[in-house]
Design a protein around this motif. Structure first.
Motif, short mmCIF file in Angstrom:
data_model
loop_
_atom_site.label_atom_id
_atom_site.label_comp_id
_atom_site.label_asym_id
_atom_site.label_seq_id
_atom_site.Cartn_x
_atom_site.Cartn_y
_atom_site.Cartn_z
N ALA A 1 -21.83 -1.62 37.99
CA ALA A 1 -23.02 -2.50 38.02
C ALA A 1 -22.94 -3.38 39.26
O ALA A 1 -21.92 -4.03 39.50
CB ALA A 1 -23.06 -3.35 36.76
N GLU A 2 -24.01 -3.34 40.07
CA GLU A 2 -24.06 -4.24 41.25
C GLU A 2 -24.72 -5.54 40.81
O GLU A 2 -25.82 -5.50 40.25
CB GLU A 2 -24.92 -3.58 42.36
CG GLU A 2 -24.27 -2.34 42.98
CD GLU A 2 -22.87 -2.61 43.52
OE1 GLU A 2 -21.97 -1.79 43.25
OE2 GLU A 2 -22.68 -3.67 44.14
N LEU A 3 -24.05 -6.66 41.01
CA LEU A 3 -24.61 -7.94 40.57
C LEU A 3 -24.66 -8.92 41.73
O LEU A 3 -23.81 -8.86 42.62
CB LEU A 3 -23.73 -8.53 39.46
CG LEU A 3 -23.65 -7.75 38.15
CD1 LEU A 3 -22.63 -8.40 37.22
CD2 LEU A 3 -25.02 -7.71 37.47
N PRO B 1 -24.75 -9.33 31.52
CA PRO B 1 -25.91 -8.46 31.69
C PRO B 1 -25.69 -7.14 30.92
O PRO B 1 -24.57 -6.89 30.47
CB PRO B 1 -25.96 -8.20 33.19
CG PRO B 1 -24.67 -8.60 33.74
CD PRO B 1 -23.99 -9.50 32.76
N THR B 2 -26.72 -6.35 30.75
CA THR B 2 -26.54 -5.09 30.04
C THR B 2 -26.73 -3.92 31.01
O THR B 2 -27.37 -4.03 32.04
CB THR B 2 -27.59 -4.94 28.91
OG1 THR B 2 -28.86 -5.23 29.46
CG2 THR B 2 -27.30 -5.92 27.77
N CYS B 3 -26.11 -2.80 30.65
CA CYS B 3 -26.08 -1.60 31.47
C CYS B 3 -27.47 -0.98 31.59
O CYS B 3 -28.17 -0.84 30.58
CB CYS B 3 -25.11 -0.61 30.82
SG CYS B 3 -25.15 1.03 31.53
N ALA C 1 -25.34 -1.18 26.96
CA ALA C 1 -24.15 -1.94 26.53
C ALA C 1 -23.87 -3.07 27.52
O ALA C 1 -24.44 -3.11 28.62
CB ALA C 1 -22.94 -1.01 26.45
N PHE C 2 -22.97 -3.98 27.14
CA PHE C 2 -22.64 -5.10 28.02
C PHE C 2 -21.91 -4.62 29.28
O PHE C 2 -21.10 -3.69 29.23
CB PHE C 2 -21.74 -6.11 27.30
CG PHE C 2 -22.48 -7.06 26.39
CD1 PHE C 2 -21.98 -7.39 25.14
CD2 PHE C 2 -23.69 -7.64 26.79
CE1 PHE C 2 -22.65 -8.29 24.31
CE2 PHE C 2 -24.38 -8.52 25.97
CZ PHE C 2 -23.85 -8.84 24.72
N VAL C 3 -22.17 -5.28 30.37
CA VAL C 3 -21.40 -5.10 31.61
C VAL C 3 -20.16 -5.99 31.50
O VAL C 3 -20.23 -7.10 30.96
CB VAL C 3 -22.27 -5.53 32.82
CG1 VAL C 3 -21.42 -5.62 34.08
CG2 VAL C 3 -23.41 -4.52 33.02
N ARG C 4 -19.01 -5.46 31.99
CA ARG C 4 -17.74 -6.21 31.90
C ARG C 4 -17.14 -6.38 33.29
O ARG C 4 -17.49 -5.66 34.23
CB ARG C 4 -16.75 -5.49 31.01
CG ARG C 4 -16.40 -4.06 31.47
CD ARG C 4 -15.15 -3.53 30.84
NE ARG C 4 -13.94 -4.13 31.45
CZ ARG C 4 -12.72 -3.87 31.02
NH1 ARG C 4 -12.52 -3.09 29.99
NH2 ARG C 4 -11.67 -4.42 31.61
N PRO C 5 -16.17 -7.32 33.45
CA PRO C 5 -15.48 -7.46 34.75
C PRO C 5 -14.63 -6.23 35.03
O PRO C 5 -14.08 -5.62 34.10
CB PRO C 5 -14.58 -8.69 34.56
CG PRO C 5 -15.02 -9.35 33.30
CD PRO C 5 -15.69 -8.31 32.46
N LEU D 1 -18.38 -15.96 26.35
CA LEU D 1 -17.28 -16.86 26.76
C LEU D 1 -16.43 -16.18 27.83
O LEU D 1 -16.13 -16.75 28.88
CB LEU D 1 -16.41 -17.18 25.52
CG LEU D 1 -15.28 -18.18 25.75
CD1 LEU D 1 -15.84 -19.58 25.94
CD2 LEU D 1 -14.31 -18.14 24.57
N VAL D 2 -16.08 -14.89 27.58
CA VAL D 2 -15.22 -14.17 28.53
C VAL D 2 -15.97 -13.92 29.82
O VAL D 2 -15.47 -14.17 30.92
CB VAL D 2 -14.71 -12.85 27.89
CG1 VAL D 2 -13.94 -12.02 28.91
CG2 VAL D 2 -13.86 -13.16 26.67
N TRP D 3 -17.23 -13.47 29.68
CA TRP D 3 -18.02 -13.16 30.88
C TRP D 3 -18.14 -14.40 31.77
O TRP D 3 -17.91 -14.35 32.97
CB TRP D 3 -19.40 -12.66 30.47
CG TRP D 3 -20.31 -12.41 31.63
CD1 TRP D 3 -21.37 -13.16 32.04
CD2 TRP D 3 -20.22 -11.33 32.58
NE1 TRP D 3 -21.94 -12.63 33.17
CE2 TRP D 3 -21.26 -11.50 33.52
CE3 TRP D 3 -19.37 -10.23 32.71
CZ2 TRP D 3 -21.47 -10.62 34.59
CZ3 TRP D 3 -19.58 -9.34 33.78
CH2 TRP D 3 -20.61 -9.54 34.69
N THR D 4 -18.45 -15.54 31.20
CA THR D 4 -18.66 -16.75 31.99
C THR D 4 -17.38 -17.21 32.66
O THR D 4 -17.38 -17.67 33.80
CB THR D 4 -19.22 -17.87 31.06
OG1 THR D 4 -20.35 -17.34 30.37
CG2 THR D 4 -19.64 -19.10 31.86
#
Ligand code: BV8
Ligand code: ZN
Length: 264
Positions: free
Chosen positions: A149-151, A169-171, A176-180, A73-76
């Protein structure tokens, strides 16, 4: 600061006195908030009824706990906001600061831009930003090991409601999860950015606070540093903010109109 009686001049436009005062400054510090991006179409957080905080309360989304509890939810939400920012353009307020900054540098002065915003509209208007106090929505890092993380840019439509939540996405390193790359509530501001911002305000001859409600700390306390040297404080905001009472001048109008008039 509380207790000091200050004669705040509330103005509906730039007076000759104000124009002369600004023109005589060789070091200007500008603190911008969500309001400077409002005229570009990026909702502010609280003022406008379409503000993001009205739809999603900050407590629900802009915190490490929320990301822990509901990562998709937060990522999106962030990827959707990033899409909207990519779809809009800098407005005359951003352009005026960029033009003014180039003019000051050319004349041996400096105009420092300190922003609470996580968008890149100052940069896209051609300005240099001294400090992004709350990080950047275009940066991402691993929530655990911190690896950047380059996205690819998101391809949501920022003008329609957020899409179905998608998992972050994951590291590549630790899984682990990638965060903003933004500063959430309860998180420390980047120290070097905050220190650079404090130094710029302390040494400024004029401090301009544009488009902020003055609610979020510690950013909202930065303008108080101008009181040390008595540098005039100018607020640009259509309405009163939580820090209007420490200002010397309050320009009650939109940044897209007032900043070009100040920068002239
Ligand atoms: C910290 C990134 C602690 C994320 C953002 C009580 C409970 C819990 C916490 C606190 C508390 N009291 C204080 C706190 C601390 C908290 C805080 O200040 N909370 C507030 C809500 C009271 N602060 C923090 O948590 C900070 N960290 O304190 O660390 C600590 C200490 C030691 C050790 C460890 C930890 C971190 C704060 C950063 C939060 N992240 N953004 C994201 O973007 O999702 S802040 C976020 O809100 C935005 O980035 C923005 O900066 C801010 C909103 O403020 P504004 O920019 O001012 O925008 P706003 O909508 O409020 O106002 C817009 C203004 O524009 C209005 O005045 C409007 O009139 C005006 N306007 C509209 N149109 C125009 C215009 N102006 C000009 N022209 C126009 N056209
Ligand atoms: Zn990692």
């Amino acid at each position: 600061a509380p207790g000091t009686l200050r004669n705040v001049q509330v103005l509906s436009g730039v007076t000759d006195e104000l124009a002369a005062l600004v023109r005589s400054a060789s070091r200007v510090a500008v603190l911008s908030g969500a309001g400077i991006s409002a005229e570009s179409g990026v909702p502010t957080f609280r003022e406008s009824q379409t503000g993001l905080w009205e739809e999603f309360s900050a407590e629900d989304l802009a915190t490490p706990e929320a990301f822990q509890h509901a990562p998709a939810l937060v990522w999106t939400w962030y990827r959707w906001r990033q899409s909207l920012i990519q779809q809009v353009a800098p407005n005359p307020g951003h352009a005026a600061l960029a033009r003014w900054q180039r003019g000051m540098a050319g004349a041996g002065g400096v105009l420092s831009i300190i922003t609470q915003n996580v968008d890149d509209l100052h940069e896209r208007a051609g300005a240099e930003v001294l400090a992004h106090l709350h990080g950047s929505i275009f940066e991402h890092r691993c929530a655990e090991c911190g690896k950047p993380a380059e996205l690819p840019p998101p391809d949501y439509d920022g003008f329609t409601a957020p899409p179905e939540p998608e998992q972050p996405p994951t590291c590549a390193c630790c899984g682990a999860f990638v965060r903003p790359g933004v500063v959430w509530f309860g998180e420390m501001l980047p120290m070097e950015a905050f220190e650079a911002a404090s130094a710029a305000v302390r040494s400024a001859d004029v401090v301009i606070v544009a488009g902020t409600s003055g609610i979020v700390q510690p950013a909202a306390s930065l303008p108080l540093l101008a009181l040390e040297r008595g540098a005039p404080l100018i607020e640009v905001n259509p309405v009163e903010s939580d820090i209007s009472e420490v200002m010397d001048f309050c320009l009650r109008g939109p940044a897209g109109e007032m900043l070009p008039a100040l920068a002239a």
